[in-house]
Design an enzyme around this catalytic site. Sequence first.
Site, PDB file in Angstrom:
ATOM      1  N   GLY A   1       0.799  -1.219   0.000  1.00  0.00           N
ATOM      2  CA  GLY A   1       0.000   0.000   0.000  1.00  0.00           C
ATOM      3  C   GLY A   1       0.828   1.263   0.000  1.00  0.00           C
ATOM      4  N   GLY A   2       2.137   1.144   0.187  1.00  0.00           N
ATOM      5  CA  GLY A   2       3.000   2.316   0.233  1.00  0.00           C
ATOM      6  C   GLY A   2       3.375   2.818  -1.152  1.00  0.00           C
TER       7      GLY A   2
ATOM      8  CB  ILE B   1       8.537   1.743  -2.804  1.00  0.00           C
ATOM      9  CG1 ILE B   1       9.369   3.020  -2.711  1.00  0.00           C
ATOM     10  CG2 ILE B   1       9.329   0.643  -3.500  1.00  0.00           C
ATOM     11  CD1 ILE B   1       9.837   3.550  -4.042  1.00  0.00           C
TER      12      ILE B   1
ATOM     13  CB  ALA C   1       8.242  -2.489  -0.369  1.00  0.00           C
TER      14      ALA C   1
ATOM     15  CE  LYS D   1       8.031   6.573   3.313  1.00  0.00           C
ATOM     16  NZ  LYS D   1       7.785   6.591   1.867  1.00  0.00           N
TER      17      LYS D   1
ATOM     18  CE  LYS E   1      16.768   9.315   5.090  1.00  0.00           C
ATOM     19  NZ  LYS E   1      16.745   9.338   3.617  1.00  0.00           N
TER      20      LYS E   1
ATOM     21  CG  ASN F   1      15.431  11.238   0.104  1.00  0.00           C
ATOM     22  OD1 ASN F   1      14.768  11.150   1.121  1.00  0.00           O
ATOM     23  ND2 ASN F   1      16.730  11.492   0.127  1.00  0.00           N
TER      24      ASN F   1
ATOM     25  CG  LEU G   1      11.611  13.381  -7.038  1.00  0.00           C
ATOM     26  CD1 LEU G   1      11.715  13.773  -8.502  1.00  0.00           C
ATOM     27  CD2 LEU G   1      11.867  14.574  -6.157  1.00  0.00           C
TER      28      LEU G   1
ATOM     29  CB  THR H   1      16.594  20.572   7.991  1.00  0.00           C
ATOM     30  OG1 THR H   1      17.228  20.060   6.821  1.00  0.00           O
ATOM     31  CG2 THR H   1      15.293  19.829   8.235  1.00  0.00           C
TER      32      THR H   1
END
Length: 613
Positions: free
Chosen positions: A286-287, A289, A359, A363, A405, A442, A444, A467
């Site tokens: 459902g995300g 990716i 996946a 995150k 990361k 990341n 988009l 930031t």
Amino acid sequence: MSYHKRNLTLILLDILLVCVSVYSSYFFRFKGDIPAENITQFIVYMIVSSIICTVCMRVFKLYNRFWQYASIGELISILKAVVISCLLAYIVTYLFVGKAVPLSIFARNAETLLLLLGGSRFIWRAFRDNYKKRTNLRKALIVGAGECGMLIAKELKFNKQSKVYPYAFIDDDMNKKNLQIYGLPVIGNRKNIPALVEKHGIEEIIIAIPSGSKLEISELIDICKRTKAQLKIIPPLQDIIQGKVTLNTIRNIQVEDLLGREPIETDLTAISSYLSNKTVLVTGAGGSIGSELCRQIASFAPEKLLVLGHGENSIYTIELELRRSFPNLTLESIIADVQDRERIDQVFKEFRPSVVFHAAAHKHVPLMERNPSEAVKNNVFGTKNVADCADLYGTERFVLISSDKAVNPSSVMGTTKRIAEMYIQSLNERSKTWFSAVRFGNVLGSRGSVIPLFKDQIARGGPVTVTHPEMVRYFMTIPEAVQLVIQCGALSEGGEIFVLDMGKPVRIVELAEDLIRMSGFEPYEEIPIEFSGIREGEKLFEELLFIEEEVTSTQHNRIFIGKLGDINQFQLELGFTRLEKVMVHEFNELRGVLEDLVPSIHRKVNYELASVP
């Protein structure tokens, strides 16, 4: 005016013009005094010419055309209609009267009729054109004086709903400079854009080069960004059906256009061989990716696609989309939490997937800093549960979606992703399943990413919060990231950490500035940018590889393999045992265990806030 009223008006006007033409031909032939013996012929010739000319105009469909769009095609049709009608009228008049119309009258009539019928229509087009120019519309500069640019200019000039008017063309072909197309001049090349926008008060720039490369378009956008004009673009040729260009195909510049990367070339044969007619499981379906993985996998005709996720709403949404887009796809929607080992075991036991794309993960870096046990449960033990079941039930390939990361992690989230990488590499050593991980930066537009946040802040009138002015990140679109992930599955032979070529890193503050400009505002003036300071767990610069990590290329120019030394399985298993213990009984010791498993987490990064530009 209705269609029938319009046609009747045109017919009456044409009859009047035919009469004027015939009369003027006789008038000038006989110097204003038509002899009595020619009066009957004159009247018959006028009536016959009016009838036959009207019929010919209908035959050539000249009453079914929008004359504000008239061009050479319409002129040729008028020429044919006039020549044929004049010849027929000449013959019919002779048959009725028994006396031929003088050739000088015939020639003059044909000439005058062509001028009157054609001229009246092109005068109407010129009137419409000039009328449009006088309206209060935004000036547009069209970049590209090719076929597409000409179509766009024509569309903008004559479309009543258009709020912009084409002012001029820009083209790098020096042979076109100072020429006019549809009455619009070619006033320079791309280097002149900033100066010309300022000089002529241009409010919109339309990039009309659908065949241009991604790099070329990106360079053009960089030039246009120096102006205050709003940017729009014509999509690539492959996105324009049968070359039909209308006003609806013009869209605003998107963040993806700024990246300037060429389309990905994939080995469709290799992909099809391991996905077609196979049962494929996607966790976290459902995300952002996961759902894109499902879309692209579905196009390779798997025997069955298993979409697994914890949130029922997101799974319901992707299920509806897949059933609509792929009606012949065998689809199973599964609500399950990867942290629930028994439920995952049940899914594998029932469906026996041949390929797994994992996946499912937490995150969000700052959130996981405040909730480290949840990151461990989901990213570490959730991965372990799915990977163990893949091993137990004979899955052929297992692909873990990792993150940049995970490299020299400064956050709990990054550390848990690195531990997940270590576990599947360790498991690969003793399993028949080919385990691999894909590491990228990341994407988009994904949920929780900076792009939707910036757009929301801009819509609210600002400020846009960044930031740190020196913060940089690697970016990739969701479809291209997933395309490469699927390609990695075809390249895998077990144990690899695939690293995707993310292109050049992007400064977040520049991304914010571009988004503000693309929204029609001026950064710092109309929409302020504020610097909030680096959040917990974040780094200024993300990395795709460890310093000591060996890199090898693959047959795909956008995919590389990074490999560290062998994983100490005993220490890893001991670390997992300690993690399970501290999550339940000694929560405060959790970070210490993470640091023991991934020593690079000690490399905390603290930065002082740089001055605001």
